[in-house]
Design a protein around this motif. Sequence first.
Motif, PDB file in Angstrom:
ATOM      1  N   PRO A 162       0.824  -1.214   0.000  1.00 35.14           N
ATOM      2  CA  PRO A 162       0.000   0.000   0.000  1.00 35.14           C
ATOM      3  C   PRO A 162       0.857   1.262   0.000  1.00 35.14           C
ATOM      4  O   PRO A 162       1.791   1.392   0.790  1.00 35.14           O
ATOM      5  CB  PRO A 162      -0.794  -0.123   1.298  1.00 35.14           C
ATOM      6  N   GLY A 163       0.544   2.175  -0.914  1.00 33.64           N
ATOM      7  CA  GLY A 163       1.252   3.437  -0.992  1.00 33.64           C
ATOM      8  C   GLY A 163       2.609   3.366  -1.649  1.00 33.64           C
ATOM      9  O   GLY A 163       3.325   4.376  -1.700  1.00 33.64           O
ATOM     10  N   LYS A 164       2.979   2.194  -2.163  1.00 35.18           N
ATOM     11  CA  LYS A 164       4.285   2.036  -2.798  1.00 35.18           C
ATOM     12  C   LYS A 164       4.131   1.612  -4.246  1.00 35.18           C
ATOM     13  O   LYS A 164       3.089   1.108  -4.650  1.00 35.18           O
ATOM     14  CB  LYS A 164       5.128   1.013  -2.033  1.00 35.18           C
ATOM     15  N   GLU A 165       5.202   1.805  -5.015  1.00 37.80           N
ATOM     16  CA  GLU A 165       5.182   1.372  -6.404  1.00 37.80           C
ATOM     17  C   GLU A 165       5.375  -0.146  -6.491  1.00 37.80           C
ATOM     18  O   GLU A 165       5.914  -0.767  -5.583  1.00 37.80           O
ATOM     19  CB  GLU A 165       6.292   2.088  -7.183  1.00 37.80           C
ATOM     20  N   ARG A 166       4.938  -0.681  -7.617  1.00 37.51           N
ATOM     21  CA  ARG A 166       5.135  -2.103  -7.863  1.00 37.51           C
ATOM     22  C   ARG A 166       6.635  -2.374  -8.014  1.00 37.51           C
ATOM     23  O   ARG A 166       7.325  -1.656  -8.738  1.00 37.51           O
ATOM     24  CB  ARG A 166       4.381  -2.529  -9.116  1.00 37.51           C
ATOM     25  N   GLU A 167       7.126  -3.400  -7.322  1.00 45.40           N
ATOM     26  CA  GLU A 167       8.556  -3.683  -7.370  1.00 45.40           C
ATOM     27  C   GLU A 167       8.834  -5.114  -7.805  1.00 45.40           C
ATOM     28  O   GLU A 167       8.041  -6.036  -7.550  1.00 45.40           O
ATOM     29  CB  GLU A 167       9.210  -3.428  -6.000  1.00 45.40           C
ATOM     30  N   PHE A 168       9.974  -5.271  -8.438  1.00 44.18           N
ATOM     31  CA  PHE A 168      10.431  -6.559  -8.924  1.00 44.18           C
ATOM     32  C   PHE A 168      10.780  -7.471  -7.765  1.00 44.18           C
ATOM     33  O   PHE A 168      11.381  -7.030  -6.774  1.00 44.18           O
ATOM     34  CB  PHE A 168      11.648  -6.350  -9.821  1.00 44.18           C
ATOM     35  N   VAL A 169      10.420  -8.757  -7.904  1.00 44.94           N
ATOM     36  CA  VAL A 169      10.769  -9.759  -6.902  1.00 44.94           C
ATOM     37  C   VAL A 169      11.697 -10.812  -7.504  1.00 44.94           C
ATOM     38  O   VAL A 169      12.788 -11.066  -6.990  1.00 44.94           O
ATOM     39  CB  VAL A 169       9.510 -10.443  -6.333  1.00 44.94           C
ATOM     40  N   ALA A 170      11.258 -11.436  -8.602  1.00 45.12           N
ATOM     41  CA  ALA A 170      12.038 -12.513  -9.216  1.00 45.12           C
ATOM     42  C   ALA A 170      11.544 -12.731 -10.635  1.00 45.12           C
ATOM     43  O   ALA A 170      10.399 -12.408 -10.963  1.00 45.12           O
ATOM     44  CB  ALA A 170      11.931 -13.803  -8.413  1.00 45.12           C
ATOM     45  N   VAL A 171      12.401 -13.313 -11.463  1.00 39.61           N
ATOM     46  CA  VAL A 171      12.026 -13.652 -12.831  1.00 39.61           C
ATOM     47  C   VAL A 171      12.733 -14.945 -13.217  1.00 39.61           C
ATOM     48  O   VAL A 171      13.839 -15.223 -12.743  1.00 39.61           O
ATOM     49  CB  VAL A 171      12.365 -12.514 -13.818  1.00 39.61           C
ATOM     50  N   ILE A 172      12.075 -15.704 -14.070  1.00 39.72           N
ATOM     51  CA  ILE A 172      12.634 -16.944 -14.592  1.00 39.72           C
ATOM     52  C   ILE A 172      12.490 -16.927 -16.105  1.00 39.72           C
ATOM     53  O   ILE A 172      11.459 -16.486 -16.629  1.00 39.72           O
ATOM     54  CB  ILE A 172      11.950 -18.170 -13.944  1.00 39.72           C
ATOM     55  N   ASN A 173      13.499 -17.411 -16.815  1.00 35.51           N
ATOM     56  CA  ASN A 173      13.427 -17.369 -18.277  1.00 35.51           C
ATOM     57  C   ASN A 173      12.557 -18.504 -18.797  1.00 35.51           C
ATOM     58  O   ASN A 173      12.025 -19.331 -18.042  1.00 35.51           O
ATOM     59  CB  ASN A 173      14.819 -17.383 -18.889  1.00 35.51           C
ATOM     60  N   TRP A 174      12.423 -18.596 -20.110  1.00 36.48           N
ATOM     61  CA  TRP A 174      11.466 -19.518 -20.709  1.00 36.48           C
ATOM     62  C   TRP A 174      11.740 -20.969 -20.365  1.00 36.48           C
ATOM     63  O   TRP A 174      10.814 -21.753 -20.175  1.00 36.48           O
ATOM     64  CB  TRP A 174      11.456 -19.344 -22.230  1.00 36.48           C
ATOM     65  N   SER A 175      13.012 -21.329 -20.240  1.00 34.36           N
ATOM     66  CA  SER A 175      13.356 -22.730 -20.007  1.00 34.36           C
ATOM     67  C   SER A 175      13.492 -23.060 -18.523  1.00 34.36           C
ATOM     68  O   SER A 175      13.543 -24.244 -18.161  1.00 34.36           O
ATOM     69  CB  SER A 175      14.669 -23.058 -20.706  1.00 34.36           C
TER      70      SER A 175
END
Length: 121
Positions: free
Chosen positions: A41-54
Amino acid sequence: QVQLVESGGGLVQPGGSLRLSCAASGRTFSSYAVGWFRQAPGKEREFVAVINWSGGSTLYADSVKGRFTISRDNAKNTVSLQMNSLQPEDTAVYYCATGRFHTSPSEYDHWGQGTQVTVSS
């Protein structure tokens, strides 16, 4: 068009664990990177984690590195986020999204509706 549905959120005590799931349908899910983001609440959306296609490459925000693990099962069109050692500052709505292997939300074109994670005693 792709549809993403997150599940697994809830209320957990500090130090506890949750496993979020992102289920996809509607297009070639396995061709795209999948990211997890969160917004408090009250904050911008932030990155947590990402995984590539494979599933061979992953990237984590410094704030979750060593505590969260992202994985995917392309046969089941799902991506999971295992969250351990949760802290109150992890409280947020968590979203999954498909797009490029990137930390910026602008590089993702399809988003789920989000699932609430609350860490509190």
